[in-house]
Write an enzyme that holds these catalytic residues in place. Structure first.
Site, PDB file in Angstrom:
ATOM      1  N   ASN A   1      -5.574  10.388  13.332  1.00  0.00           N
ATOM      2  CA  ASN A   1      -5.538  11.813  13.040  1.00  0.00           C
ATOM      3  C   ASN A   1      -6.612  12.603  13.771  1.00  0.00           C
ATOM      4  OD1 ASN A   1      -3.260  12.104  11.446  1.00  0.00           O
ATOM      5  ND2 ASN A   1      -4.312  11.499   9.584  1.00  0.00           N
TER       6      ASN A   1
ATOM      7  N   GLU B   1      -2.868   5.053  -1.898  1.00  0.00           N
ATOM      8  CA  GLU B   1      -3.605   6.125  -1.240  1.00  0.00           C
ATOM      9  C   GLU B   1      -3.362   7.369  -2.092  1.00  0.00           C
ATOM     10  OE1 GLU B   1      -3.986   8.593   2.944  1.00  0.00           O
ATOM     11  OE2 GLU B   1      -2.029   7.889   2.276  1.00  0.00           O
TER      12      GLU B   1
ATOM     13  N   ARG C   1       0.870  -1.168   0.000  1.00  0.00           N
ATOM     14  CA  ARG C   1       0.000   0.000   0.000  1.00  0.00           C
ATOM     15  C   ARG C   1       0.909   1.221   0.000  1.00  0.00           C
ATOM     16  NH1 ARG C   1      -0.852   4.601   3.670  1.00  0.00           N
ATOM     17  NH2 ARG C   1      -3.030   5.199   3.530  1.00  0.00           N
TER      18      ARG C   1
ATOM     19  N   ASP D   1     -11.247   6.919   0.526  1.00  0.00           N
ATOM     20  CA  ASP D   1     -11.562   7.846   1.616  1.00  0.00           C
ATOM     21  C   ASP D   1     -12.988   8.375   1.505  1.00  0.00           C
ATOM     22  OD1 ASP D   1      -9.222   7.771   3.108  1.00  0.00           O
ATOM     23  OD2 ASP D   1      -8.251   9.328   1.932  1.00  0.00           O
TER      24      ASP D   1
ATOM     25  N   ASP E   1       1.660   4.958   0.428  1.00  0.00           N
ATOM     26  CA  ASP E   1       1.102   6.060   1.189  1.00  0.00           C
ATOM     27  C   ASP E   1       1.122   7.367   0.405  1.00  0.00           C
ATOM     28  OD1 ASP E   1       0.358   7.219   3.955  1.00  0.00           O
ATOM     29  OD2 ASP E   1       2.138   8.379   3.431  1.00  0.00           O
ATOM     30  N   ALA E   2      -0.004   8.075   0.411  1.00  0.00           N
ATOM     31  CA  ALA E   2      -0.117   9.464  -0.048  1.00  0.00           C
ATOM     32  C   ALA E   2       0.671   9.755  -1.325  1.00  0.00           C
ATOM     33  CB  ALA E   2       0.319  10.410   1.065  1.00  0.00           C
ATOM     34  N   VAL E   3       0.377   9.006  -2.393  1.00  0.00           N
ATOM     35  CA  VAL E   3       1.138   9.210  -3.632  1.00  0.00           C
ATOM     36  C   VAL E   3       0.830  10.549  -4.287  1.00  0.00           C
ATOM     37  CG1 VAL E   3       1.361   6.739  -4.046  1.00  0.00           C
ATOM     38  CG2 VAL E   3      -0.541   7.994  -5.095  1.00  0.00           C
TER      39      VAL E   3
ATOM     40  N   ASP F   1      -5.291   6.445   9.823  1.00  0.00           N
ATOM     41  CA  ASP F   1      -5.447   7.877   9.560  1.00  0.00           C
ATOM     42  C   ASP F   1      -6.695   8.425  10.230  1.00  0.00           C
ATOM     43  OD1 ASP F   1      -3.383   9.094   8.137  1.00  0.00           O
ATOM     44  OD2 ASP F   1      -4.034   8.243   6.239  1.00  0.00           O
TER      45      ASP F   1
ATOM     46  N   VAL G   1      -8.559   7.361  12.571  1.00  0.00           N
ATOM     47  CA  VAL G   1      -8.605   7.319  14.036  1.00  0.00           C
ATOM     48  C   VAL G   1      -7.422   8.110  14.592  1.00  0.00           C
ATOM     49  CG1 VAL G   1      -8.640   5.855  16.090  1.00  0.00           C
ATOM     50  CG2 VAL G   1      -9.776   5.092  13.996  1.00  0.00           C
TER      51      VAL G   1
END
Length: 564
Positions: free
Chosen positions: A379, A283, A249, A303, A251-253, A375, A377
């Protein structure tokens, strides 16, 4: 093509490499074995060979006052500022026939190794996970970070297994045990930034970053530079080859902002491991449907699914939830039918800019759905889980939607046991960095109504306090037995009724049937129609609705049917 990291040679030596284009000279230091001046090669690379083997401790001397670890270290001794350690990737695997599981069978459970007792602690729980119907675990980032505890996204040595979690051999044992139980293992990798403690790259390879392109973490990672591209692609391949990880997975590409890099990386992974069922998940805030295809990325974290359901379950509309506050039932209906909610519309949370591309043509399995994750939870200022934010009946109904809907479901550790333990943002920084992280965390929540004043923000737990980490260790909730039974039943029903029909399933209808109620239909692989009704309103009423063979019902809040 020059590769990063140490290479064990047949002659009893190790070849060491470092990309240091900003330096005229680099010295290799071997703990207890002296030092060797590294030879300068083309394009900023330095290379040296020295006697050694697995367990050899080494570092790179850049000057009288600066010695740095290998950025491609496989293991550290003494933390991210200490010695790098040569690791032998050989391992006596038991699950020799394992090639992975089809994507359609995936039910993910996201876990944090640090809060579960390291790799050994997760391994002890695997049999119970398998019995409950979990088919895959997703490890939050496990690479080396500053300090002894971190929520996962402050790593600085992407190749190195974090010392507090266990050794590379213990990680391989965890993965081997999972495979013997039929459980796939996914890993969350972070290629968009480095953490603030222990990243030395700017001291010798400033070209690793584009200083003129800002991100929340500083200059953007320069993945268009060959050495940097190689650093991350080889890292992905290391986890998949050397550790037999089944999926990644990313992250934040959206913060990488380079689709060519993403596509090239996916292509190389696919062509390098043709015999394996390897799954790649993004993501991506951009909601870019163009990245999602069987020969590129299997799916994206959705999301939109989480955000609209969070609004319906809790009534919260602050910050990014504001994008889903208006007409939430209509938005949920679109999400169930088409995947993304935002498919090119302007988003207030993105300064009114259009977000997303059309996704209705994609199969439902191109989306990973969740009610909770690290994220959503972690964040939160106080780290509350949904069980503390909504009522039991609504949460049961939303859980049924998650587990019987055709998007790939992801659970967050403790969720299936009714845990009400928070999952907080925790770190182990010190001195000025600790102060900066603490204050930055509190300022981050100034835009939320509940933390608009300084006194309310002072209640936010200190990320560096040991108590913050301890509170985040998931404990089974007071109704654990009932929640376990619900998840077990729903996952059994998913395995029987949904999974065999899932490959290629696509949404065909989504409609609003009440203020907080929707009906959605999907055409399944065998031609059958799956229908789901969900009502999260104050006076739910699904009485009299009959859409075929009933699969499951949760009072008047949820029902699912299959019709030939």
């Amino acid at each position: 093509m020059t590769r990063w990291g140490p290479e064990l040679l047949d002659n009893g030596k190790v070849r060491f490499r470092l990309w240091a284009p900003d330096r005229d000279g680099v010295t290799l230091e071997i703990d207890g074995g002296g030092s060797v001046a590294m030879e300068s090669e083309a394009d900023g690379w330095f290379v040296a060979e020295a006697a050694g083997g697995a367990g050899t401790r080494y570092r790179f001397r850049l000057g009288a006052d600066l010695a740095v670890p290998d950025p491609a270290s496989r293991l550290q001794s003494g933390g991210v500022h200490g010695w790098s350690v040569v690791v032998d990737s050989q391992f006596a695997w038991s699950a020799t026939e394992w090639r992975g599981r089809p994507w359609e069978e995936t039910v993910l459970l996201e876990v944090h190794a640090g809060t579960l007792g390291g790799f050994a602690g997760i391994r002890e729980r695997l049999a119970g996970m398998a019995a409950a119907g979990i088919t895959a675990i997703e490890l939050m980032p496990i690479n080396a970070f500053g300090g002894t505890r971190n929520w996962g996204y402050d790593g600085v040595l992407p190749y190195a297994v974090a010392e507090p979690y266990g050794s590379p051999a213990e990680l391989r044992t965890l993965i081997d045990t999972a495979h013997l139980l039929g459980i796939s293992v996914f890993l969350d990798v972070v290629y968009n930034h480095f953490g603030p403690d222990g990243n030395y790259l700017n001291a010798y390879a400033g070209a690793f970053f584009h200083k003129d392109i800002d991100t929340p973490w500083g200059g953007a990672v320069a993945v268009d530079v060959d050495a940097v591209h190689r650093f991350f692609v080889d890292n992905a391949l290391m986890w998949l080859r050397d550790y037999r990880i089944d999926g990644l997975r990313f992250d934040a590409v959206h913060a990488i902002a380079n689709d060519d890099f993403l596509d090239r990386m996916a292509h190389e992974i696919r062509t390098s491991l043709p015999e394996r069922q390897v799954h790649l998940v993004l993501e991506n805030e951009k909601n870019d449907a163009g990245r999602l295809s069987p020969d590129c990325y299997d799916a994206q974290w959705n999301d939109d699914f989480h955000n609209v359901l969070h609004v319906l379950l809790t009534g919260e509309t602050s910050a990014y939830y504001g994008d889903f506050a208006d007409r939430p039932a209509e938005r949920l209906a679109r999400c169930l039918k088409e995947g993304f909610i935002y498919q090119g519309e302007g988003s207030a949370n993105h300064d009114g800019r259009p977000r997303g591309t059309p996704s209705g043509h994609l199969p439902s399995t191109a989306f990973v759905a969740f009610l909770q994750n690290h994220d959503q939870v972690g964040n939160r200022a106080m780290g509350e889980r949904l069980i503390r934010l909504t009522d039991r009946a609504r949460l049961r109904a939303a859980t049924a939607l998650l587990l019987l809907g055709p998007q790939i479901p992801l659970l967050f550790m403790g969720e299936d046991e009714g845990s009400d333990s928070p999952f907080l943002f925790f770190t182990d920084f010190h001195d000025e960095l600790a102060d900066a992280v603490r204050e930055g965390r509190r300022k981050e929540f100034a835009k939320f109504e509940a933390f608009a004043d300084e006194a309310s923000r002072a209640r936010i737990p200190d990320p560096n306090a040991r108590s913050t980490f301890d509170a985040s260790i998931p404990q089974a909730g007071p109704e654990a037995g009932e929640w376990r039974a619900l998840y077990r039943e729903l996952l059994m029903l998913r395995q029987v009724h949904i999974v065999p029909r899932l490959k290629g399933a696509i949404g065909i209808a989504g409609e609003v049937i009440g203020d907080a109620a929707v009906k959605a239909r999907w055409r399944m692989a065998d031609g059958a129609t799956l229908t789901i009704c969900l009502d999260l309103g104050d006076t739910p009423d699904l009485a009299g609705v009959d859409e075929g063979e009933l699969i499951h019902r949760e009072g008047d809040r949820f029902a699912a049917w299959i019709a030939a």
